[in-house]
Design a protein around this motif. Structure first.
Motif, short mmCIF file in Angstrom:
data_model
loop_
_atom_site.label_atom_id
_atom_site.label_comp_id
_atom_site.label_asym_id
_atom_site.label_seq_id
_atom_site.Cartn_x
_atom_site.Cartn_y
_atom_site.Cartn_z
N VAL A 36 -15.44 39.69 4.67
CA VAL A 36 -14.64 39.56 3.93
C VAL A 36 -15.49 40.15 2.43
O VAL A 36 -16.52 40.58 2.38
N THR A 37 -14.34 39.84 1.59
CA THR A 37 -14.40 40.68 0.19
C THR A 37 -14.26 39.80 -0.99
O THR A 37 -13.67 38.95 -0.82
N LYS A 38 -15.00 39.81 -1.82
CA LYS A 38 -15.41 39.25 -3.13
C LYS A 38 -14.11 40.07 -4.62
O LYS A 38 -14.69 41.03 -4.63
N LYS A 39 -13.35 39.02 -4.62
CA LYS A 39 -12.77 39.72 -6.41
C LYS A 39 -12.52 39.02 -7.30
O LYS A 39 -12.15 37.86 -6.76
N VAL A 44 -11.26 36.81 -0.14
CA VAL A 44 -10.59 37.74 0.20
C VAL A 44 -10.61 38.07 1.85
O VAL A 44 -11.17 38.37 2.70
N VAL A 45 -9.73 37.64 3.44
CA VAL A 45 -10.14 37.78 4.42
C VAL A 45 -8.58 38.20 4.59
O VAL A 45 -7.61 37.67 4.73
N ARG A 46 -8.51 39.29 6.09
CA ARG A 46 -7.77 39.83 6.73
C ARG A 46 -7.58 38.96 7.50
O ARG A 46 -7.76 38.09 8.60
N LYS A 47 -5.62 38.89 8.13
CA LYS A 47 -4.58 37.30 8.20
C LYS A 47 -5.47 38.09 9.44
O LYS A 47 -5.52 37.14 10.87
N PHE A 63 -9.76 29.54 13.90
CA PHE A 63 -10.69 29.63 12.24
C PHE A 63 -11.70 30.50 12.71
O PHE A 63 -11.67 31.06 13.47
N VAL A 64 -12.10 31.07 11.66
CA VAL A 64 -13.05 31.68 11.42
C VAL A 64 -14.00 31.32 10.28
O VAL A 64 -13.47 30.55 9.82
N LEU A 65 -14.99 31.49 10.30
CA LEU A 65 -15.94 31.28 9.39
C LEU A 65 -16.12 32.72 8.41
O LEU A 65 -15.74 33.91 8.62
N VAL A 66 -16.78 32.28 7.09
CA VAL A 66 -16.69 32.81 5.63
C VAL A 66 -17.62 32.83 5.20
O VAL A 66 -18.14 31.46 4.71
N ILE A 75 -17.93 28.80 4.45
CA ILE A 75 -16.28 28.22 4.47
C ILE A 75 -15.83 28.50 6.17
O ILE A 75 -15.64 29.08 6.20
N CYS A 76 -15.27 27.25 6.27
CA CYS A 76 -14.69 27.68 7.77
C CYS A 76 -12.80 27.37 7.34
O CYS A 76 -11.82 26.69 6.95
N LEU A 77 -12.51 28.90 7.50
CA LEU A 77 -10.90 28.49 7.33
C LEU A 77 -10.21 28.34 8.47
O LEU A 77 -10.78 29.03 9.57
N TYR A 78 -9.35 26.80 8.62
CA TYR A 78 -8.31 26.85 9.92
C TYR A 78 -7.52 26.98 9.76
O TYR A 78 -6.57 27.03 8.80
#
Ligand code: FES
Length: 147
Positions: A36-39, A44-47, A63-66, A75-78
């Motif tokens: 993850v990068t922060k802007k 920002v998470v790549r698909k 899902f992925v965790l961030v 954070i869980c990105l589902y």
């Protein structure tokens, strides 16, 4: 213990342990922390993080965790559809334990609360839904908007 019973027990253990190890390994492999990068106020998470290579075969992740170093909880990105996602903070709203992800829901190891992947309380003692984040995306990235 009788010799025969002892040998039987050893045999079951010898068979069971490798199966258990395989199960645990597959559970551990299911949890993936995406780069993850922060802007400014966006994570920002790549698909592409939703794809993994298994035995030379591309398979999707649900899902992925961030997590960044500034965050106390991941954070869980589902992924809920072809290009729809829900981002939920994995902090239980009952007393703040970190939630587990699995079986299409979040469960709390402390007192048993359960939440849907959209962060809605399914089972108490928690009474408040999880904190969720607004999401936008483009062709390559998913942006988690932090307020
Ligand atoms: S802290 Fe999660 S149920 Fe109590």
């Amino acid at each position: 213990m009788e010799r025969r019973k002892f040998l039987k027990t050893c045999c079951y253990t010898a068979i069971g342990l490798p199966l258990l190890a395989g199960t645990l390994h597959s559970c551990a492999a299911a949890i993936y922390y995406a780069p993850v990068t922060k802007k400014s106020n966006r994570l920002v998470v790549r698909k592409a993080a939703f794809w993994q290579l298994k035995k030379d075969k591309k398979t999707p992740r649900n899902f992925v965790l961030v997590k960044t170093t500034e965050m106390d909880f991941p954070i869980c990105l589902y992924k809920t559809g072809p290009d729809t996602y829900v981002a939920s903070l994995l902090r239980c709203t009952h007393r703040g334990c970190e939630l587990n992800v699995g079986g299409g829901m979040y469960t709390c190891p402390c007192h048993g609360s359960e939440f849907s992947i959209k962060g809605i309380v399914l089972e108490g003692p928690a009474e408040t839904n999880l904190k969720t984040f607004e999401i936008v995306s483009d062709n390559e990235n998913i942006y988690i908007l932090q307020s």
